[in-house]
Design a protein around this motif. Structure first.
Motif, PDB file in Angstrom:
ATOM      1  N   CYS A 109       0.915  -1.300  -0.031  1.00 61.73           N
ATOM      2  CA  CYS A 109       0.114   0.030   0.120  1.00 61.73           C
ATOM      3  C   CYS A 109       1.094   1.238   0.056  1.00 61.73           C
ATOM      4  CB  CYS A 109      -0.961  -0.097   1.343  1.00 61.73           C
ATOM      5  SG  CYS A 109      -2.394  -1.108   0.764  1.00 61.73           S
TER       6      CYS A 109
ATOM      7  N   TRP B 188      -7.453   4.851  -1.495  1.00 63.34           N
ATOM      8  CA  TRP B 188      -7.742   3.853  -0.221  1.00 63.34           C
ATOM      9  C   TRP B 188      -6.641   3.282   0.439  1.00 63.34           C
ATOM     10  CZ3 TRP B 188      -5.588  -0.596  -1.811  1.00 63.34           C
ATOM     11  CH2 TRP B 188      -5.606  -0.972  -2.891  1.00 63.34           C
TER      12      TRP B 188
ATOM     13  N   GLU C 107      -5.574   4.343   3.829  1.00 64.21           N
ATOM     14  CA  GLU C 107      -6.232   3.832   4.929  1.00 64.21           C
ATOM     15  C   GLU C 107      -6.108   2.341   5.197  1.00 64.21           C
ATOM     16  OE1 GLU C 107      -8.489   5.236   6.731  1.00 64.21           O
ATOM     17  OE2 GLU C 107      -8.470   7.044   6.004  1.00 64.21           O
ATOM     18  N   ILE C 108      -5.664   1.733   3.961  1.00 60.65           N
ATOM     19  CA  ILE C 108      -5.274   0.093   4.088  1.00 60.65           C
ATOM     20  C   ILE C 108      -3.925   0.117   4.596  1.00 60.65           C
ATOM     21  CG2 ILE C 108      -4.900  -2.162   2.949  1.00 60.65           C
ATOM     22  CD1 ILE C 108      -7.898  -1.165   3.046  1.00 60.65           C
TER      23      ILE C 108
ATOM     24  N   TYR D 240      -4.418   0.330   8.445  1.00 59.18           N
ATOM     25  CA  TYR D 240      -4.847  -0.731   9.136  1.00 59.18           C
ATOM     26  C   TYR D 240      -3.961  -1.859   9.150  1.00 59.18           C
ATOM     27  CZ  TYR D 240      -9.916   0.796   9.208  1.00 59.18           C
ATOM     28  OH  TYR D 240     -10.961   1.457   9.264  1.00 59.18           O
ATOM     29  N   ALA D 241      -3.259  -2.053   8.171  1.00 59.69           N
ATOM     30  CA  ALA D 241      -2.270  -3.251   8.032  1.00 59.69           C
ATOM     31  C   ALA D 241      -1.055  -2.877   9.180  1.00 59.69           C
ATOM     32  CB  ALA D 241      -1.871  -3.405   6.783  1.00 59.69           C
TER      33      ALA D 241
ATOM     34  N   LEU E 273     -15.382  -0.922   3.428  1.00 56.87           N
ATOM     35  CA  LEU E 273     -14.515  -1.446   4.763  1.00 56.87           C
ATOM     36  C   LEU E 273     -14.901  -0.710   5.735  1.00 56.87           C
ATOM     37  CD1 LEU E 273     -12.146  -2.900   5.523  1.00 56.87           C
ATOM     38  CD2 LEU E 273     -10.699  -1.080   5.454  1.00 56.87           C
TER      39      LEU E 273
END
Length: 164
Positions: free
Chosen positions: A26, A43, A46-47, A50-51, A124
């Motif tokens: 990402c 996106w 954001e990913i 989260y990751a 998501l």
């Protein structure tokens, strides 16, 4: 119990590695989006967030398993026998209580934010981000219990060998 903890660690390490790879991918996509004309990937940030959060929390749980979490090495090096065991047990109880709190309150937060969505990726749900709290909290609690059992067993064996 040891087999369960080994399996849990194995799963957590693989999951953390997958999240870390997702984080790196990402970040790379974000770089492409910024510097290559015509590519827009909203996106990815954001990913990546989260990751990264999942990687850190799962890694923290594994560090509890190896007793490489926050501790005062100086104190551990100066103590031996029963005082060292008692110090370790207090540490395990505190970490276990922290893990239990993460399970209880993390579950509440996950439930509370489950329906909320991410602005750049409405498919998501934010609940997936908060789910890391009860998952890693459970692992920390399980590892703290395992460390307690292991330390008590090691102390008992040492005591028996010293008596013989």
């Amino acid at each position: 119990m040891k087999a369960f903890l080994n399996s849990l660690e194995w799963v957590l390490m693989r999951a953390a590695a997958v999240f870390f790879v997702g984080f790196v991918v990402c970040i790379f996509l974000q770089l492409l989006s910024r510097y290559v004309p015509g590519i827009t990937i909203l996106w990815a940030a954001e990913i990546a967030t989260y990751a990264f959060i999942w990687t850190v929390f799962l890694g923290a749980a594994v560090m509890v398993r190896h007793q490489e979490h926050f501790k005062i090495d100086y104190l551990y090096e100066k103590l031996a026998g029963l005082p060292l065991l008692l110090t370790k047990l207090v540490s395990h109880v505190l970490i276990g209580a922290f893990g239990a709190a993460m399970v209880v309150y993390g579950s509440k937060l996950t439930h509370l934010f489950w329906e909320w969505t991410v602005n750049t990726l409405p498919e998501l749900q934010q609940g997936y981000l908060w789910l890391v709290l009860p998952v890693s909290g459970f692992a920390m609690l399980a590892f703290a219990i395992g460390n307690t059992v292991e330390d008590i067993g090691a102390h008992s064996l040492k005591k028996e060998s010293d008596a013989a």
